[in-house]
Design an enzyme around this catalytic site. Sequence first.
Site, PDB file in Angstrom:
ATOM      1  N   SER A  93       0.840  -1.196   0.000  1.00  0.00           N
ATOM      2  CA  SER A  93       0.000   0.000   0.000  1.00  0.00           C
ATOM      3  C   SER A  93       0.882   1.256   0.000  1.00  0.00           C
ATOM      4  O   SER A  93       1.709   1.412  -0.895  1.00  0.00           O
ATOM      5  CB  SER A  93      -0.973  -0.040   1.183  1.00  0.00           C
ATOM      6  OG  SER A  93      -1.971   0.945   1.054  1.00  0.00           O
ATOM      7  N   ASP A 192      -9.018  -6.312  -4.655  1.00  0.00           N
ATOM      8  CA  ASP A 192      -8.774  -4.956  -4.180  1.00  0.00           C
ATOM      9  C   ASP A 192      -9.647  -3.990  -4.971  1.00  0.00           C
ATOM     10  O   ASP A 192     -10.292  -4.358  -5.959  1.00  0.00           O
ATOM     11  CB  ASP A 192      -7.289  -4.619  -4.378  1.00  0.00           C
ATOM     12  CG  ASP A 192      -6.795  -3.515  -3.449  1.00  0.00           C
ATOM     13  OD1 ASP A 192      -7.627  -2.891  -2.778  1.00  0.00           O
ATOM     14  OD2 ASP A 192      -5.577  -3.288  -3.423  1.00  0.00           O
ATOM     15  N   HIS A 222      -6.583  -6.018  -0.368  1.00  0.00           N
ATOM     16  CA  HIS A 222      -5.601  -4.938  -0.384  1.00  0.00           C
ATOM     17  C   HIS A 222      -4.281  -5.313   0.296  1.00  0.00           C
ATOM     18  O   HIS A 222      -3.222  -5.272  -0.330  1.00  0.00           O
ATOM     19  CB  HIS A 222      -6.196  -3.687   0.265  1.00  0.00           C
ATOM     20  CG  HIS A 222      -5.333  -2.480   0.127  1.00  0.00           C
ATOM     21  ND1 HIS A 222      -4.860  -2.033  -1.094  1.00  0.00           N
ATOM     22  CD2 HIS A 222      -4.826  -1.629   1.058  1.00  0.00           C
ATOM     23  CE1 HIS A 222      -4.110  -0.962  -0.914  1.00  0.00           C
ATOM     24  NE2 HIS A 222      -4.067  -0.700   0.386  1.00  0.00           N
TER      25      HIS A 222
END
Length: 248
Positions: A93, A192, A222
Amino acid sequence: MKIVAPKPFMYEGGKRAVLLLHGFTGTTSDVKRLGQFLHERGYTCFAPVYKGHGQDPLGLISTDAQDWWQDAVNGYNHLKKSGYEEVAVAGVSLGGVFSLRISSFFPVKGVVSMSAPAQKKSKDDLFKRIIQYAERFKKFEKKDEASIASEMEDFNKLPMDSLSELQDIIVDTRERLSIIQAPALILRGMKDDDMYIDSADVIYNSIHSEQKTLKSYENSGHIITTGPERESVFEEVFQFLEGLDWKE
């Protein structure tokens, strides 16, 4: 209930070092099991904690993306100052963004970007992430629903200036992708949000690495390092690192 703030971790192994970077509103738990997996296979792994993360929500919004970026850079420098000449970097991320960003500024052996955004996220989405973080934190403190509701009403009114800086650093990193020439592994979860799925293509097509791979995980969301296919993710990262041209 007093919450113990998360700490950086350092797993010392061989001379091959990997900097591991967690996500926005996350902690080192995002990458801890990956670090353990790599350490068991001979790698030295270090993961810093960004300022304000894993702490009271007021601490999070009193810091900003430049603070978090500096923590990532400090992590890279920590490994270098500890005597590790060759460093690879991997993150999930926001940690994936920082991994790419470090690779555009500093020499790295290889870069692993997981679930990284390459497009500006809306302030509404980022605001929701902070609100969710604050609510989870207050529940973890064992506060009752009435207290949480009252505190969240006040929290919602606070300025969130850090969100604009976070948007800017994501956009600026995208503009620096063409600088990257280190071997690269880009991973994404196909469950995601579309923005992250599409960003993986942008990153893959924009970096100038001669050795680059894009891998998708059909059943992952994610934070793929803690998801249902995490063991496959760990093995993919390990095999990528094993394929780099390390001196030792």
